[in-house]
Design a protein around this motif. Structure first.
Motif, mmCIF file in Angstrom:
data_model
loop_
_atom_site.group_PDB
_atom_site.id
_atom_site.type_symbol
_atom_site.label_atom_id
_atom_site.label_comp_id
_atom_site.label_asym_id
_atom_site.label_seq_id
_atom_site.Cartn_x
_atom_site.Cartn_y
_atom_site.Cartn_z
ATOM 1 N N ASN A 152 0.832 -1.210 0.000
ATOM 2 C CA ASN A 152 0.000 0.000 0.000
ATOM 3 C C ASN A 152 0.863 1.255 0.000
ATOM 4 N N TYR A 153 1.962 1.243 0.779
ATOM 5 C CA TYR A 153 2.861 2.400 0.817
ATOM 6 C C TYR A 153 3.467 2.646 -0.562
ATOM 7 N N ILE A 154 3.885 1.569 -1.224
ATOM 8 C CA ILE A 154 4.476 1.700 -2.553
ATOM 9 C C ILE A 154 3.456 2.273 -3.531
ATOM 10 N N ALA A 155 2.224 1.751 -3.476
ATOM 11 C CA ALA A 155 1.182 2.201 -4.405
ATOM 12 C C ALA A 155 0.848 3.675 -4.192
ATOM 13 N N LYS A 156 0.797 4.113 -2.935
ATOM 14 C CA LYS A 156 0.463 5.507 -2.667
ATOM 15 C C LYS A 156 1.546 6.436 -3.198
ATOM 16 N N THR A 157 2.804 6.025 -3.072
ATOM 17 C CA THR A 157 3.900 6.848 -3.582
ATOM 18 C C THR A 157 3.881 6.874 -5.103
ATOM 19 N N GLN A 158 3.563 5.744 -5.718
ATOM 20 C CA GLN A 158 3.443 5.714 -7.176
ATOM 21 C C GLN A 158 2.305 6.624 -7.640
ATOM 22 N N LEU A 159 1.209 6.640 -6.886
ATOM 23 C CA LEU A 159 0.099 7.528 -7.229
ATOM 24 C C LEU A 159 0.533 8.986 -7.170
ATOM 25 N N ALA A 160 1.359 9.332 -6.171
ATOM 26 C CA ALA A 160 1.873 10.700 -6.072
ATOM 27 C C ALA A 160 2.712 11.048 -7.298
ATOM 28 N N ASP A 161 3.526 10.099 -7.771
ATOM 29 C CA ASP A 161 4.315 10.325 -8.987
ATOM 30 C C ASP A 161 3.405 10.530 -10.192
ATOM 31 N N ALA A 162 2.337 9.721 -10.270
ATOM 32 C CA ALA A 162 1.404 9.833 -11.396
ATOM 33 C C ALA A 162 0.699 11.182 -11.394
ATOM 34 N N VAL A 163 0.262 11.648 -10.218
ATOM 35 C CA VAL A 163 -0.425 12.936 -10.108
ATOM 36 C C VAL A 163 0.502 14.077 -10.517
ATOM 37 N N ALA A 164 1.774 13.991 -10.103
ATOM 38 C CA ALA A 164 2.741 15.029 -10.464
ATOM 39 C C ALA A 164 2.912 15.118 -11.977
ATOM 40 N N VAL A 165 2.940 13.977 -12.659
ATOM 41 C CA VAL A 165 3.078 13.974 -14.121
ATOM 42 C C VAL A 165 1.807 14.494 -14.782
ATOM 43 N N LEU A 166 0.642 14.129 -14.258
ATOM 44 C CA LEU A 166 -0.602 14.640 -14.828
ATOM 45 C C LEU A 166 -0.656 16.161 -14.785
ATOM 46 N N ILE A 167 -0.202 16.730 -13.673
ATOM 47 C CA ILE A 167 -0.278 18.184 -13.507
ATOM 48 C C ILE A 167 0.862 18.899 -14.228
ATOM 49 N N ASN A 168 2.083 18.435 -13.996
ATOM 50 C CA ASN A 168 3.273 19.159 -14.466
ATOM 51 C C ASN A 168 3.840 18.633 -15.778
ATOM 52 N N GLY A 169 3.349 17.490 -16.255
ATOM 53 C CA GLY A 169 3.886 16.895 -17.467
ATOM 54 C C GLY A 169 5.060 15.995 -17.169
ATOM 55 N N ASP A 170 5.565 15.335 -18.202
ATOM 56 C CA ASP A 170 6.670 14.376 -18.043
ATOM 57 C C ASP A 170 7.999 14.925 -18.549
ATOM 58 N N GLY A 171 8.096 16.262 -18.642
ATOM 59 C CA GLY A 171 9.335 16.877 -19.106
ATOM 60 C C GLY A 171 9.357 17.167 -20.586
#
Length: 367
Positions: free
Chosen positions: A178-197
């Protein structure tokens, strides 16, 4: 012929490039050989648990020491941990419901593809005989997908846990997932908002009234998805409270659907998810069919040698993954949403610093 009870198990089965422990077992003991038998429906690893009579769940689950009763059965322990952690990762239903596709790679470098058609290229024109057909170009993106290694260290002596029931130990491993999944979700949200570079950050839809979310703002968000479908909304706690305070969300059918399925849907038909990893006061609207690609460098990794030879002590459970945006226009953001105002807001008058209420305005003035 069934051979599951005669296989020689060893930790070298974890070292086969590009294959998991279960993949190696399946090659040696294919599941198709068990059709029509009492072992049908079990994969190769589950048949090995059956072979050594190891029960990992239920009120009669075995203790951890059962895995280490023989050298062969001890080789099953890392795969058991991996599967338990994976259950925890997969139980996070938000991440799997916002990604369009998952790509597995065998390297740390990955460059996704992009197709950005113009307005004219989005319409298919009639083609006369002999004419050239208009092209839609698909190119690799300029920048690589950023992959991040996430994980937890499992630290425990064999003596400390050998008499613990496996079902209890599984709960602990699921929580790591669950901890791993929540951190991965945070990474996904950051890319959705800020893009992937690759210059593909999400467009921001402004509120009509600063800090205040209304149904008109949701309609404005919906209207921005010209070529896509707004079918998913992500919100933090503040934005969620603001959403649920809108009159249209108080429709009885919305509440009945939530009680029946456990899923919140909006009057616009989009499924709503709440997560603390979304920035405060933010709503992310997306078409989950074409917004996000998840890239994984393999599956969950477990340090098998430490788990087998040293009987746990300290072993890392890790995963390497990253995210890439597929179509940038399939994701929009509303931010700057304030907290929900109290019910008595409408009855309160706005006073300036120099204005104070006259406590004696109803009393007769003295002469």
């Amino acid at each position: 012929m069934a051979v599951y009870d005669n296989l020689k198990l060893e930790k070298g089965m974890y070292q086969v490039s590009g294959k998991s422990f279960t993949d190696v077992l399946e090659e040696l003991d294919p599941s198709e050989h068990y059709k029509g038998t009492r072992l049908e429906g079990l994969d190769a690893f589950e048949r090995q648990l059956k072979r050594f009579d190891i029960k990992v769940s239920g009120k009669k689950s075995d203790c951890v020491e059962k895995f280490f009763s023989t050298s062969d059965s001890s080789a099953l322990f890392p795969e058991y941990i991996k599967r338990a952690v994976n259950v925890g990762v997969e139980s996070d239903n938000i991440l799997k419901n916002i990604i369009a596709t998952k790509t597995y790679i065998n390297s740390l470098d990955y460059r996704s593809i992009a197709s950005v058609p113009t307005a004219g290229e989005k319409s298919l024109l009639e083609v006369d005989e002999g004419d050239l057909i208009d092209e839609t170009q698909v190119r690799t993106k300029e920048n690589l997908v950023t992959l991040k290694k996430r994980g937890r260290m499992l630290s425990a002596s064999y003596e400390a846990i050998k008499f613990q029931r496996l079902d209890l130990f599984t709960v602990t491993l699921k929580q790591i997932g669950n901890y791993i999944a929540k951190t991965q979700l945070a990474d996904a949200v950051a890319v959705l908002i800020n893009g992937d570079g690759n210059d593909n950050a999400a467009d921001t839809v402004s509120l009509k009234t600063s800090g205040v979310l209304t149904y008109d703002d949701l309609l404005n968000l919906w209207s921005q998805f010209e070529d896509y479908e707004l079918n998913t909304l992500l919100a933090d706690n503040t934005a969620m409270l603001a959403l649920l305070s809108i009159d249209e969300f108080k429709n009885p059918n919305t509440g009945l659907n939530f009680q029946a399925t456990g899923k919140l849907s909006t009057p616009l038909g989009a499924t709503l998810y709440k997560s603390s990893v979304v920035p405060e006061g933010t709503i992310i609207g997306l078409d989950n069919r074409c917004s996000l690609e998840m890239v994984c460098a393999g599956d969950v990794s477990v340090e098998y040698d430490k788990l087998i030879d040293r009987q746990i002590e300290r072993a890392a459970i890790t995963t390497i993954s990253g995210f890439a945006k597929i179509f940038a226009d399939a994701c929009k953001v509303i931010d700057g949403i304030g907290s929900v105002l109290g019910d008595n807001t409408d009855t309160q008058e706005s006073l300036t610093d120099n204005e104070t209420p006259n406590e004696n305005e109803n009393e007769n003035p003295t002469e």
